[in-house]
Design a protein around this motif. Structure first.
Motif, PDB file in Angstrom:
ATOM      1  N   THR A 195     -19.168  12.317  18.941  1.00 24.70           N
ATOM      2  CA  THR A 195     -19.238  11.970  20.354  1.00 24.70           C
ATOM      3  C   THR A 195     -19.412  13.219  21.209  1.00 24.70           C
ATOM      4  N   THR A 207     -24.163  12.663  19.738  1.00 26.29           N
ATOM      5  CA  THR A 207     -24.530  11.696  20.773  1.00 26.29           C
ATOM      6  C   THR A 207     -24.563  12.391  22.128  1.00 26.29           C
ATOM      7  N   ASN A 245     -21.147   3.516  19.471  1.00 22.68           N
ATOM      8  CA  ASN A 245     -20.009   3.958  20.276  1.00 22.68           C
ATOM      9  C   ASN A 245     -19.913   3.168  21.585  1.00 22.68           C
ATOM     10  N   ASN A 296     -22.870   5.538  23.933  1.00 22.63           N
ATOM     11  CA  ASN A 296     -23.337   6.921  23.819  1.00 22.63           C
ATOM     12  C   ASN A 296     -24.441   6.970  22.763  1.00 22.63           C
ATOM     13  N   SER A 323     -15.444  13.322  12.705  1.00 26.08           N
ATOM     14  CA  SER A 323     -15.157  12.744  14.015  1.00 26.08           C
ATOM     15  C   SER A 323     -13.809  12.042  14.012  1.00 26.08           C
ATOM     16  N   ASP A 345     -13.445   9.316  15.753  1.00 23.68           N
ATOM     17  CA  ASP A 345     -13.744   7.926  16.061  1.00 23.68           C
ATOM     18  C   ASP A 345     -13.435   7.024  14.870  1.00 23.68           C
TER      19      ASP A 345
END
Length: 736
Positions: free
Chosen positions: A416, A420, A518, A538, A562, A564
């Motif tokens: 992120t 992205t 995302n 994103n 990440s 995420d």
């Protein structure tokens, strides 16, 4: 503490650095010194009680000629004086060589003794201005600090060779017997001055390209009482209004005044060739060019406080730092001159024992042929050219040791904001009430204008349009509350999360698109009633696939690391064909990097991130890169900062760093090989003094010229997937 940068035009080698360091260490309050051999500068960090005048005086007592940098960061290089000396030496050399040819011919064909003496006296007369005027810089350097602080440096063998050769020639001419070396003295001085002059011009070229602020206009147009008044750039103050003509370079940071629109070329800062459009109130930076119509700029920072000046200071700090190869070369160069003097003494003694008539010629050749300057410049010259090339491409190297890291094998990259786009975009709007999607978007944008949450950036493109006025605005962690004026009904509006808006997300009769990367949902509600759902996401950067393909072409393994969720990471990894490590906390990212170093058999790791949670990983990786759209704290901890949003700039860094290491090795190999081969040849009498002079003068020039090849290097390989990505990361449209 204060920092003072001094320019020392007669600082040439590591011996000079050592001597200056010793002189400044005698002052109380000096904490650090950083030397820039290419720009011939020393940056001194000292207590406020130590004045720049004291620094200048202390360095002067050791025999150098320091000057304070002026406000443009440039000083006079003395090219004119050097060119005069070179011209006189060239004219004298031609006259001496013509006389010497006659003497050589007479040695084979016979010549009257009186005529030979006449030619020798004529050669001596032409050689006198060479020694008394042209060679003065070498004598001045060799006797610097005499008699209190006499020390040897790279000019000591040169001065000794000229003095011994000329003195012996005058003595033999006066007594009418023996060999003369007037031709060697004139040629040697001319070649050395020529080499110094070209070297000085090459350094000036690197210095000019390295100093961004030096290219700024020195005169600007300030708006006073409706008139455009030319003023000096240094007279500009924050709050002034400047007029920027079409094609002019913006001299300092500021904001576009009122509702003007500017078309800007930001290539100097970001390396992007595509022009960008900025509107009223937008921030613009010094160094960019106005490619559209003229506009008014409101100054927000003094020239010395601009972003461009900050980049210049970072560049100077990077150039002043030395990697392992540079420190090794400096140590060798420091003991090189004493070793050469000892070898010249042994050579003289040996030839006096074997063949006395060859002693002087061989000793002069040994003194002349050595070139410690090539060793000292081998790494700094290549490093300077590499850093300049990277900055032209939009890559700012803060720690030059990042260029020294070899065997790079693995690239770890955050998702992120890195793979992205940092700012989310609105993928679609789902109306949940009676208002149209356009009305819902305007109400949401009016509320989000007060928010600082990253999700609010999805609505910032609407801030230039007329938005509804709001009252009683309150910003909360999960959203923004506001009320319309009583004239418009006084309705209470909320934008933010489902809980903040009082909405049950499972009962809003809408589902987010599962194909979005995302994705997140932002709601708009009025008096507790849902009005709209905004689906944000994103997307991947436009050049993300080109970046991955470029890494594979360079034999680099890329892994997404990440914090995420698994599903969000899997979407990105599936699109790019990469392995992903999800739900990674800061300590998990550090552990991943350490494990990679162990499993890769000493292969180096590179980490790319943009968030505060990436700080431990940035500190752990062998090379760390921070994206453009991140905080100053993250940028300060990374080895490399990107000045553009392009991921392919990372590939350019890899290519240029590999090329830089290659040129450094070439320079060091040449410098060591030349000295190891040339010195024995001179000692054994196989290299006459004029050949030794030619070899020495060409050695350092080859090092500088080889380094300057970096400035023309095209880093990206000729792969279609890379060449099809424009510099801006976006498809090119139109003539621009």
């Amino acid at each position: 503490m204060s920092t003072t940068t001094l320019h020392i035009k007669d600082m040439h080698c590591s011996a000079c650095h050592h001597k200056i360091r010793q002189s400044l260490d005698a002052l109380t309050g000096i904490t650090s010194m950083q030397f820039n051999p290419v720009r011939r500068q020393v940056t001194v960090t000292h207590a406020d009680g130590v004045t720049p005048a004291e620094l200048l005086l202390q360095i002067e007592t050791s025999g150098f000629q320091p000057t304070l940098l002026n406000q443009t960061g440039q000083t006079s290089p003395g090219d004119r004086q050097m060119l005069k000396r070179l011209g006189v030496a060239g004219l004298a050399m031609m006259q001496v060589m013509m006389l010497q040819i006659a003497l050589y011919a007479g040695a084979f064909q016979g010549i009257q003794a009186e005529l030979a003496r006449l030619l020798e006296y004529a050669a001596m007369i032409f050689c006198i201005p060479v020694v008394s005027y042209c060679a003065v810089p070498f004598f001045r350097q060799a006797t610097r600090g005499w008699p209190r602080h006499l020390s040897i440096n790279m000019d000591t063998p040169i001065a000794l060779a000229i003095t011994i050769a000329f003195s012996a020639s005058v003595f033999n001419t006066w007594r009418g017997a023996g060999d003369t070396y007037y031709d060697s003295v004139a040629m040697f001085t001319f070649l050395m001055l020529g080499a110094r002059y070209i070297d000085q011009r090459l350094r000036g070229r690197l210095q000019l390209q390295n100093s961004l602020t030096a290219a700024l206009p020195r005169e600007v147009l300030r708006l006073q009482a409706g008139r455009k008044v030319p003023v000096d750039l240094n007279a500009v103050q924050a709050g002034d209004l400047l007029w920027i003509d079409q094609g002019a370079q913006i001299p300092t940071d500021g904001n576009i005044w009122e509702q003007a629109t500017a078309l800007l070329d930001e290539a100097l800062l970001s390396g992007e060739s595509a022009w960008v459009e900025r509107h009223g109130g937008a921030r613009v930076y010094a160094g960019t060019f106005n490619r559209g119509s003229g506009f008014t700029l409101r100054v927000t920072a003094l020239p010395q406080d601009s972003r461009l000046a900050a980049i210049d200071r970072l560049a100077d700090q990077a150039l002043a730092s030395k990697n392992g190869l540079a420190r090794l070369a400096d140590k060798v160069a420091r003991v090189f001159i004493p070793a050469i003097l000892a070898m010249a003494t042994l050579t003289c003694a040996g030839w006096l024992w074997v063949a006395p008539e060859q002693a002087l010629s061989a000793t002069l050749a040994v003194l002349v042929v050595s070139c410690p300057c090539a060793l000292s410049l081998a790494t700094p010259a290549a490093l300077t050219a590499g850093l300049i090339k990277l900055r032209q491409l939009g890559v700012m190297v803060k720690n030059p040791r990042a260029l020294e890291v070899d065997h790079l094998q693995q690239v770890f990259i955050d998702k992120t904001g890195t793979l992205t786009r940092p700012d989310p975009t609105i993928s679609n709007i789902q109306a949940l009430g009676n208002l149209t999607e356009a009305d819902c978007l305007h109400y949401a944008a009016a509320l989000q204008a007060y928010a600082t949450h990253p999700l609010a950036n999805a609505f910032k493109h609407l801030h230039q349009e007329p938005l509804p006025e709001l009252q009683d605005v309150t910003v909360h962690p999960e959203g923004v509350y506001g009320r319309l004026p009583q004239a418009e009904g006084g309705t209470a509006l909320r934008v933010g999360s489902a809980d903040f808006c009082g909405i049950n997300p499972t009962a809003d009769n809408s589902t987010p698109p599962q194909t979005l990367l995302n994705h997140k949902a932002v709601y708009l509600a009025a008096e507790g009633q849902p009005l709209a759902r905004f689906n944000l996401h994103n997307p991947l950067r436009e050049d993300a696939e080109a970046f991955v393909q470029g890494c594979r072409a360079r034999q680099l393994e890329v892994t997404i690391v990440s914090g995420d969720t698994d599903s969000q990471c899997q979407q990105a990894s599936a699109q790019l064909g990469l392995q992903a490590i999800s739900r990674s906390q800061p300590e998990d990212k550090t552990a991943t990097l350490r494990a990679a170093k162990v499993s890769a058999d000493n292969g180096a790791t590179l980490y790319v991130g943009d968030g505060l949670n990436d700080l431990p990983a940035l500190a752990t990786a062998d090379v760390s890169i921070a994206m453009l759209e991140t905080s100053d704290l993250v940028k300060s901890k990374a080895d490399v900062n990107l000045l553009s949003p392009r991921l392919t700039a990372i590939l350019e860094f890899v290519d240029v760093s590999r090329r830089c290491r290659q040129i450094i090795r070439q320079n060091l190999f040449w410098a060591f090989t030349y000295n190891l081969a040339a010195i024995p040849l001179a000692a054994f009498g196989f290299a006459p003094p004029w050949v030794a002079a030619l070899g020495m003068s060409s050695s350092s020039l080859l090092v500088m010229l080889n380094a300057c090849r970096m400035l023309g290097t095209v880093p990206l390989t000729n792969s279609p997937e890379l060449n099809n990505v424009p510099a801006s990361g976006q498809p090119q449209t139109g003539a621009g």
